[in-house]
Design an enzyme around this catalytic site. Structure first.
Site, short mmCIF file in Angstrom:
data_model
loop_
_atom_site.label_atom_id
_atom_site.label_comp_id
_atom_site.label_asym_id
_atom_site.label_seq_id
_atom_site.Cartn_x
_atom_site.Cartn_y
_atom_site.Cartn_z
N ASP A 141 75.99 35.60 -26.77
CA ASP A 141 76.08 36.99 -27.21
C ASP A 141 75.01 37.28 -28.27
OD1 ASP A 141 76.93 39.49 -28.24
OD2 ASP A 141 78.99 39.06 -27.63
N ASP A 172 83.96 44.99 -27.64
CA ASP A 172 83.04 45.51 -28.63
C ASP A 172 83.80 46.40 -29.63
OD1 ASP A 172 79.93 45.95 -29.09
OD2 ASP A 172 80.79 47.94 -29.07
N HIS A 199 76.94 39.56 -24.14
CA HIS A 199 77.90 40.45 -24.79
C HIS A 199 78.74 41.24 -23.79
CE1 HIS A 199 79.61 42.80 -28.01
NE2 HIS A 199 79.17 43.94 -27.50
#
Length: 385
Positions: A331, A205, A359
Site C-alpha cells: 500500500d 480508506d 491500497h
C-alpha cells in the site's frame, strides 16, 4: 484518502471559478430533511474547523518550502510484459509460473476458476447475510464491482453505498460541511432496516471513519465491521490527525493533491482532487490497467470538512461492535506500518493480511479479499458460539 493533507501548494491549487460566490449555508443533500439542525455546524464548531484548516494549510506550505518545492515524482511502473522481456534462449526467459498455472496432476479433479472463490453460504448459518460496502475518499460504489459479483454469487445481499458527493450521488462535494452530511446516504440506509435486521459494514480508506460514525449511531444494527486498508481511528481523532503523522517516504502523497477553493482562496479549501497522472502509483500500483482506467474517469474530489472532523466514539456503542482489520502489504497510500499502528492503538478482534495487495484490494486482489470477507461473515456470534 491517505493523500489528504500531505502537501499544499498554490501551484497545485484549484479554484472553482475566478468569481465563485461564497456559500454561506449549503443546501441539504437530496432526500435529506429540510431541517438544517442535522447537518449544520454551530458557529463555534464552524470557526474551529476553519481555524484548523488554515493552520494545517500554513503548516503544509512551510513544509513544502523547506523541501524546496514539489517532490520528485517516480516514473510509472511499466507493465509486466515490458519489464520482463521474453528471451529467445529457451531457458530462464519466462516469468516464474504461479501455482495456479502449473500442470494439473493426474489425480487432481478439474476445478473451474469460479469455484475457487465462490463459496456458497447458507443464510440461516450466518448472523446476517447483508453486507454493506462503503468506499473511500474520491471513490464510489463503482469500485466494488468485483466484490459485489463475488459476494452475490455466494448468496449474500450486497449494498454498495455512494456517499454524498461521490459516485452517482448528486450532492456538490464543495458544499459538504460535516461528516454526518457526508455519510448521510449510509445512515439513511441503516435507518431503513427493521429492528431484527443487522448488517456487516465494510469500509475502505476514509470509509473506515464513515463506518465508525455509523457504528456509534446504530450499534445494534451492525453485526461486524471490517476495515480494509482503512482509517480505524480512536475517539477524539480525525482522519487528518492520522495522515499528518504518516511519513511520505516516496513523495507521492506530497505530489498528488490539488486543493479546491469554491468559496475563494481567502477561505479554507472545500475539497481535494487528485492528479490523474499519479493515481496509478499511489492507489493502484498492483491493479489491472483496466481498473486504473475506470478509476481515472470515475473518481471525484474529496470533501475537505469531513476529513477535519474528530470522531466521538464510546465503548457502549462503537465499542460494542466486533471489528476486523484487513492489511494490505504493498500500500502506497496507507503504508503497512501505519495500518499496524492503528491496530495497536485501537485493537480489533482479529487482523488479516492481503499479501501483494495495493491500497485497492477490490481491484488488485478481489478473490483473496472475497475469501476473507466470507470467512469473517461465517464467524459465529459471540453470544452463540
Amino acid at each position: 484518502m491517505g493523500l489528504i493533507m500531505s502537501c499544499f501548494s498554490e501551484q497545485t491549487s484549484e479554484a472553482a471559478g475566478g468569481n465563485a460566490k461564497r456559500r454561506r449555508h449549503p443546501p441539504p443533500p437530496p432526500g435529506a430533511s429540510r431541517r438544517r439542525g442535522s447537518v449544520r455546524l454551530r458557529d463555534d464548531e464552524a470557526a474551529a474547523i476553519q481555524e484548523l484548516a488554515q493552520a494545517a494549510a500554513a503548516a503544509i506550505i512551510q513544509q513544502q518550502q523547506q523541501n524546496g518545492g514539489s517532490a520528485m515524482v517516480p516514473p510509472f511502473d511499466r507493465s509486466t510484459s515490458l519489464r520482463y522481456q521474453k528471451k529467445h534462449s529457451g531457458t530462464g526467459g519466462d516469468l516464474p509460473r504461479s501455482m495456479s498455472t502449473r500442470p494439473r496432476l493426474a489425480g487432481e479433479p478439474l476445478v473451474q476458476p469460479q469455484q475457487l472463490v465462490t463459496q456458497d453460504v447458507k443464510a440461516d448459518e450466518l448472523e446476517t447475510n447483508i453486507i454493506v460496502l462503503v468506499h473511500g475518499g474520491g471513490f464510489g460504489a463503482w469500485c466494488w464491482y468485483k466484490s459485489i459479483s463475488l459476494l452475490e454469487d455466494s448468496g449474500f445481499k450486497v449494498n454498495a453505498i455512494d456517499l454524498a458527493g461521490s459516485g452517482v450521488n448528486s450532492s456538490d462535494t464543495n458544499a459538504i460541511t460535516s461528516l454526518s452530511e457526508y455519510v448521510k446516504p449510509l445512515t439513511t440506509f441503516l435507518e431503513s432496516l427493521t429492528e431484527d435486521q443487522k448488517v456487516i459494514l465494510v469500509g475502505h480508506d476514509f470509509g473506515g471513519a464513515c463506518i465508525s460514525h455509523a457504528m456509534e449511531m446504530f450499534p445494534k444494527k451492525v453485526a461486524k465491521a471490517v476495515f480494509v486498508s482503512a482509517a480505524m481511528l480512536t475517539s477524539g481523532c480525525s482522519t487528518l490527525d492520522m495522515f499528518s503523522e504518516q511519513a511520505d517516504a516516496n513523495g507521492l502523497l506530497h505530489s498528488a493533491q490539488k486543493f479546491v477553493y469554491s468559496n475563494g482562496k481567502d477561505q479554507p479549501p472545500t475539497a481535494i482532487s487528485l492528479d490523474k497522472a499519479l493515481i496509478k502509483e499511489l492507489l493502484f500500483n498492483q491493479s489491472p490497467s483496466k481498473d486504473v482506467s475506470l478509476a481515472s474517469v470515475s473518481m471525484r474530489p474529496i470533501p475537505f470538512a469531513p476529513v477535519l472532523e474528530k470522531l466521538s466514539l464510546t465503548d457502549e456503542n462503537y465499542g460494542s461492535v466486533r471489528r476486523f482489520y484487513i492489511e494490505t502489504t504493498e500500500d502506497n497510500t496507507i503504508p503497512l506500518s501505519s495500518q499496524q499502528k492503528m491496530c495497536e492503538l485501537n485493537p480489533p478482534e482479529k487482523v488479516f493480511r492481503l499479501k501483494s495487495s495495493d491500497h485497492s484490494p477490490f481491484f488488485s486482489k478481489p478473490q483473496a479479499l472475497h475469501k476473507l470477507l466470507v470467512e469473517i461473515a461465517k464467524m459465529p456470534s459471540l453470544a452463540n458460539p
